[in-house]
Write a protein that holds these residues in place. Sequence first.
Motif, PDB file in Angstrom:
ATOM      1  N   THR A  49      23.623  26.612  47.817  1.00 41.93           N
ATOM      2  CA  THR A  49      23.635  27.915  47.170  1.00 41.93           C
ATOM      3  C   THR A  49      23.723  28.996  48.235  1.00 41.93           C
ATOM      4  O   THR A  49      22.962  28.971  49.210  1.00 41.93           O
ATOM      5  CB  THR A  49      22.345  28.137  46.347  1.00 41.93           C
ATOM      6  N   PHE A  76      23.459  22.851  39.180  1.00 42.13           N
ATOM      7  CA  PHE A  76      22.459  23.707  39.820  1.00 42.13           C
ATOM      8  C   PHE A  76      21.059  23.278  39.373  1.00 42.13           C
ATOM      9  O   PHE A  76      20.136  23.201  40.189  1.00 42.13           O
ATOM     10  CB  PHE A  76      22.687  25.185  39.499  1.00 42.13           C
ATOM     11  N   PHE A 107      28.093  28.711  44.833  1.00 48.23           N
ATOM     12  CA  PHE A 107      27.326  27.483  44.656  1.00 48.23           C
ATOM     13  C   PHE A 107      28.319  26.324  44.613  1.00 48.23           C
ATOM     14  O   PHE A 107      29.372  26.430  43.993  1.00 48.23           O
ATOM     15  CB  PHE A 107      26.513  27.502  43.357  1.00 48.23           C
TER      16      PHE A 107
END
Length: 164
Positions: free
Chosen positions: A135, A126, A157
Amino acid sequence: MRRLILMRHAKSDWSQGTSDHDRPLNARGRAAAEALGNWLRTEGLVPGRVLCSTASRTRETCTLLNLPPSCVVDHHRQLYLADPDEIIGTLRQRAGGPSVLLVAHNPGIASAAASLLQDPPLQDSFNRYPSGATTVMDFDIDDWADLQWHSGRLRAFTVPKELV
């Protein structure tokens, strides 16, 4: 409730010698985009609308997701290399509908994802937001005009490496 899916375009092909705006996806990027589309369908996350940068690699990513014909796709030049404020402004003005996918570029898309979430995931992927990073977040709002920073709840995600 509103659902937002922020996706960085899949891996582009730097060997083409084209302008940045015209750079296509490479073979890995095409496979990743197809895998991301399969993931969206499998997880029940198919949006009703897509806001997409006009760059070739974002348009190609969007096409290879193979979204249903009922999904409205709009291309916006202002999303090409947009910063987070431009991304949020476009959402507030043009999103419509309860579920929207926005396909754009780094660093803006990664910053927007981190800034919109109440609690971003504690994952290295991320933080890097590699090509194809996606996301999914939910917001307790009735209108996209009410979208605020740090108000989204993480729904999911993924990155293509987890899917291919």
